[in-house]
Motif scaffolding. Structure first.
Motif, PDB file in Angstrom:
ATOM      1  N   ARG A  57       0.834  -1.208   0.000  1.00 10.69           N
ATOM      2  CA  ARG A  57       0.000   0.000   0.000  1.00 10.69           C
ATOM      3  C   ARG A  57       0.866   1.253   0.000  1.00 10.69           C
ATOM      4  O   ARG A  57       0.597   2.207  -0.720  1.00 10.69           O
ATOM      5  N   PHE A  58       1.940   1.258   0.796  1.00  7.02           N
ATOM      6  CA  PHE A  58       2.850   2.397   0.839  1.00  7.02           C
ATOM      7  C   PHE A  58       3.493   2.623  -0.529  1.00  7.02           C
ATOM      8  O   PHE A  58       3.628   3.763  -0.988  1.00  7.02           O
ATOM      9  N   GLY A  59       3.875   1.543  -1.196  1.00  6.94           N
ATOM     10  CA  GLY A  59       4.457   1.649  -2.534  1.00  6.94           C
ATOM     11  C   GLY A  59       3.468   2.200  -3.544  1.00  6.94           C
ATOM     12  O   GLY A  59       3.828   3.019  -4.403  1.00  6.94           O
ATOM     13  N   GLN A  60       2.216   1.764  -3.452  1.00  6.40           N
ATOM     14  CA  GLN A  60       1.198   2.271  -4.369  1.00  6.40           C
ATOM     15  C   GLN A  60       0.956   3.758  -4.161  1.00  6.40           C
ATOM     16  O   GLN A  60       0.888   4.525  -5.123  1.00  6.40           O
ATOM     17  N   VAL A  61       0.838   4.169  -2.912  1.00  5.70           N
ATOM     18  CA  VAL A  61       0.619   5.591  -2.618  1.00  5.70           C
ATOM     19  C   VAL A  61       1.823   6.412  -3.080  1.00  5.70           C
ATOM     20  O   VAL A  61       1.666   7.490  -3.668  1.00  5.70           O
ATOM     21  N   PHE A  66       4.173  10.225  -6.801  1.00  4.97           N
ATOM     22  CA  PHE A  66       5.257  10.552  -7.719  1.00  4.97           C
ATOM     23  C   PHE A  66       4.724  10.843  -9.117  1.00  4.97           C
ATOM     24  O   PHE A  66       5.093  11.841  -9.745  1.00  4.97           O
ATOM     25  N   GLY A  67       3.855   9.978  -9.609  1.00  7.18           N
ATOM     26  CA  GLY A  67       3.306  10.163 -10.957  1.00  7.18           C
ATOM     27  C   GLY A  67       2.517  11.454 -11.085  1.00  7.18           C
ATOM     28  O   GLY A  67       2.697  12.210 -12.056  1.00  7.18           O
ATOM     29  N   GLY A  99       6.956   0.859 -16.876  1.00  4.63           N
ATOM     30  CA  GLY A  99       8.022  -0.150 -16.787  1.00  4.63           C
ATOM     31  C   GLY A  99       8.065  -0.817 -15.419  1.00  4.63           C
ATOM     32  O   GLY A  99       8.254  -2.026 -15.315  1.00  4.63           O
ATOM     33  N   ALA A 100       7.892  -0.033 -14.370  1.00  7.07           N
ATOM     34  CA  ALA A 100       7.909  -0.599 -13.014  1.00  7.07           C
ATOM     35  C   ALA A 100       6.739  -1.558 -12.813  1.00  7.07           C
ATOM     36  O   ALA A 100       6.904  -2.643 -12.244  1.00  7.07           O
TER      37      ALA A 100
END
Length: 110
Positions: A57-61, A66-67, A99-100
């Motif tokens: 969840r932290f990575g998604q947020v 960032f995007g 890409g990620a």
């Protein structure tokens, strides 16, 4: 020579009876210990799962933040009259994020 073998977390009833002959409350102690161990294992697995979900969840947020930030900077660049630089920010952001995600999917499938 005699060798007994059992598979699983608890000994078979015959072995429990033999343990009872040596130590009267051995079967109860064995069952109690097995229950404590099983509860502990479930608790650890639950903590690991919760931690993994929190990390995802932290990575998604972070990725969304960032995007959107990069696209906002790109829009500001277009608005201020820097279309080439803004296009570069947009393209690198889109390529990096896509890409990620593709890397994560292919790594997760194998």
């Amino acid at each position: 020579m005699r060798q007994d073998f059992w598979q699983g977390p608890l000994p078979p009833p015959g072995a429990l009876e033999q343990f009872r002959q040596l130590v009267p409350d051995a079967p109860e102690r064995i069952f109690d210990e097995w229950q404590r161990e099983a509860a502990h294992r479930r608790k650890i697995e639950e903590k690991a799962l919760t931690g993994n979900l929190r990390t995802v969840r932290f990575g998604q947020v972070g990725a969304i933040t960032f995007g959107l930030g990069a696209l906002g900077i790109s829009g500001l660049g277009f608005w201020l009259g820097y279309p080439v630089e803004a296009s570069a920010v947009t393209c690198t952001t889109v390529v990096g994020v896509v890409g990620a995600f593709l890397y994560q999917r292919t790594r997760g499938e194998s």
